[in-house]
Design a protein around this motif. Structure first.
Motif, PDB file in Angstrom:
ATOM      1  N   ILE A  12      15.864  31.751  43.419  1.00 58.04           N
ATOM      2  CA  ILE A  12      16.652  32.984  43.472  1.00 58.04           C
ATOM      3  C   ILE A  12      15.704  34.136  43.175  1.00 58.04           C
ATOM      4  N   CYS A  38      17.277  32.242  47.867  1.00 56.13           N
ATOM      5  CA  CYS A  38      18.267  33.310  47.812  1.00 56.13           C
ATOM      6  C   CYS A  38      17.538  34.628  47.586  1.00 56.13           C
ATOM      7  N   ILE A  40      17.452  39.130  49.162  1.00 59.69           N
ATOM      8  CA  ILE A  40      18.078  40.191  49.939  1.00 59.69           C
ATOM      9  C   ILE A  40      17.035  40.808  50.856  1.00 59.69           C
ATOM     10  N   THR A  57      19.949  32.296  51.849  1.00 59.48           N
ATOM     11  CA  THR A  57      21.256  32.895  51.590  1.00 59.48           C
ATOM     12  C   THR A  57      21.087  34.127  50.717  1.00 59.48           C
ATOM     13  N   GLU A  58      22.050  35.021  50.789  1.00 60.22           N
ATOM     14  CA  GLU A  58      22.079  36.169  49.881  1.00 60.22           C
ATOM     15  C   GLU A  58      23.063  35.935  48.744  1.00 60.22           C
ATOM     16  N   ASP A  59      23.635  34.752  48.664  1.00 64.98           N
ATOM     17  CA  ASP A  59      24.644  34.408  47.665  1.00 64.98           C
ATOM     18  C   ASP A  59      24.045  33.434  46.642  1.00 64.98           C
ATOM     19  N   ALA A  60      23.827  33.924  45.428  1.00 67.40           N
ATOM     20  CA  ALA A  60      23.214  33.078  44.398  1.00 67.40           C
ATOM     21  C   ALA A  60      24.079  31.874  44.069  1.00 67.40           C
ATOM     22  N   ASP A  61      25.387  32.029  44.075  1.00 67.14           N
ATOM     23  CA  ASP A  61      26.268  30.900  43.776  1.00 67.14           C
ATOM     24  C   ASP A  61      26.149  29.803  44.830  1.00 67.14           C
ATOM     25  N   GLU A  62      25.949  30.202  46.084  1.00 66.92           N
ATOM     26  CA  GLU A  62      25.752  29.207  47.142  1.00 66.92           C
ATOM     27  C   GLU A  62      24.468  28.415  46.889  1.00 66.92           C
ATOM     28  N   SER A  65      24.957  26.024  44.024  1.00 73.29           N
ATOM     29  CA  SER A  65      25.889  24.945  44.360  1.00 73.29           C
ATOM     30  C   SER A  65      25.276  23.906  45.287  1.00 73.29           C
ATOM     31  N   THR A  75      14.161  37.219  39.834  1.00 76.36           N
ATOM     32  CA  THR A  75      14.899  38.425  40.177  1.00 76.36           C
ATOM     33  C   THR A  75      14.496  39.566  39.245  1.00 76.36           C
ATOM     34  N   LYS A  86      24.164  30.194  34.429  1.00 76.19           N
ATOM     35  CA  LYS A  86      24.879  29.421  35.448  1.00 76.19           C
ATOM     36  C   LYS A  86      24.103  28.156  35.820  1.00 76.19           C
TER      37      LYS A  86
END
Length: 351
Positions: A12, A38, A40, A57-62, A65, A75, A86
């Motif tokens: 990330i 992950c 941007i 992906t731009e979605d950290a939760d994705e 997961s 970051t 998390k």
């Protein structure tokens, strides 16, 4: 972990430091599979392809997961706590960039979560893994200077442009295709400034070497016209009674070697660790004198060992974590207290 199983790694943050240091090391590591990244920006797909990540992906939760064993968090500083928490709650191994967090309570929250998770947590402080600092720590652990009574810890570096919104020198130094985002380093809201960006190194080295922990700090900082602090100074009391001074300056000339000068005064002798001049000396009151042999260039900063050590800790190839969550938390709480003390014009306790 089975010898044949690779560490499935996610990342990330895909900016300057991640792409110039971490990703090349992990891409070339035989025990790593780069699962996902992950970030941007328009460069994300190019970064995914260049380093061989399975998806972007731009979605950290994705990302968190996904079917991964470990995650690298690189970051902006102010996002570290939420993302690392998390990851730990999912039972993942975590490599989190420094500073680990911006607030002491966040740092110790991660320490608690890491202990509960039972996973590897490493903050990549390069100087903590140098052969000469490892040798110095062994001497201290063997009681070479007795009980520490006074500490002097100074750091200086050619980073005035980085904290003043002109990162061109640092970009040239690291030859990265991705420019440092000035808001990461020169914005107070994101934890910019010399204390979070550089004193984090010297203080983490100090705490790893000595096992000390600050109990109170009287600090002052100066911006000298920059948007964030360029100069930092503090008087520190440590648990157990030792006294110390801590200082930092961002204004070395471009190209000058980084300075970290740690001097430890104990009941049985004195040790000096000087990374710029590449020397470690021990002077005991009983007359014993000792110097550690240091290879030329070893004092220069690089962060090649910590990411590799992270993988080795996961696979069981090593058990030596020189920059674990506790070392990182002690650095965070010291810097947090120093900055709060300066803002309030008084003395602050770390917790």
């Amino acid at each position: 972990m089975s010898e044949s199983k690779k560490v499935r790694l996610g990342a990330i943050g895909a900016g300057w430091w991640a792409t110039s240091n971490h990703f090349p090391l992990f891409r070339d590591h035989p025990d790593v599979e780069l699962v996902g990244v992950c970030g941007i920006g328009d460069d994300l797909e190019r970064i995914r392809e260049k380093f061989g990540f399975g998806f972007a992906t731009e979605d950290a939760d994705e990302l968190l997961s996904a079917d991964i064993d470990a995650v690298v968090i690189a970051t902006p500083h102010d996002l570290h706590h939420e993302l690392a928490a998390k990851a730990l709650d999912r039972g993942l191994h975590v490599l989190c960039e420094k500073p680990m967090t911006l607030k002491a309570e966040e740092a110790w929250d991660l320490a608690r979560r890491a202990e509960e998770a039972g996973t590897v947590f490493l903050v990549p402080y390069g100087w903590n893994y140098k052969p000469f600092t490892v040798a110095a720590k062994k001497l201290l652990a063997d009681g070479a200077i007795g009980e520490i009574q006074f500490v002097s810890c100074n750091m200086a570096s050619p980073t005035r442009g980085l904290f003043g919104t002109d990162p061109s020198y640092m970009l040239e130094l690291w030859n990265s295709e991705t420019a440092p985002n000035p808001t990461t380093w020169s914005s107070p809201e994101h934890g910019g400034g010399y204390a979070h960006g550089q004193v984090t190194h010297s203080s983490a080295l100090l705490f790893w070497l000595t096992g000390l922990r600050a109990s109170s700090v009287a600090g002052r900082v100066s911006t000298a016209g920059a948007p964030v602090d360029l100069f930092d100074a503090g008087v520190v009391h440590f648990e157990g009674g030792a006294l110390g001074s801590l200082s930092g300056a961002a204004t070395l000339a471009d190209g000058d070697n980084y300075q970290i000068d740690i001097r430890l005064f104990g009941t049985e002798g004195v040790m000096m660790i000087d990374v710029e001049r590449e020397r470690v000396t021990l002077s005991r009151y009983d007359g014993r004198r000792e110097s550690i042999d240091i290879a030329p260039g070893e004092g220069e900063y690089e962060c090649l060992v910590p990411p590799v050590r992270f993988i080795e800790l996961i696979t069981g190839a090593s058990t030596e974590n020189n920059s674990d969550v506790t070392v990182a938390a002690r650095s965070v709480e010291l810097i947090d207290a120093l900055l709060r003390s300066s803002a309030a014009g008084g003395v602050e306790t770390p917790v």
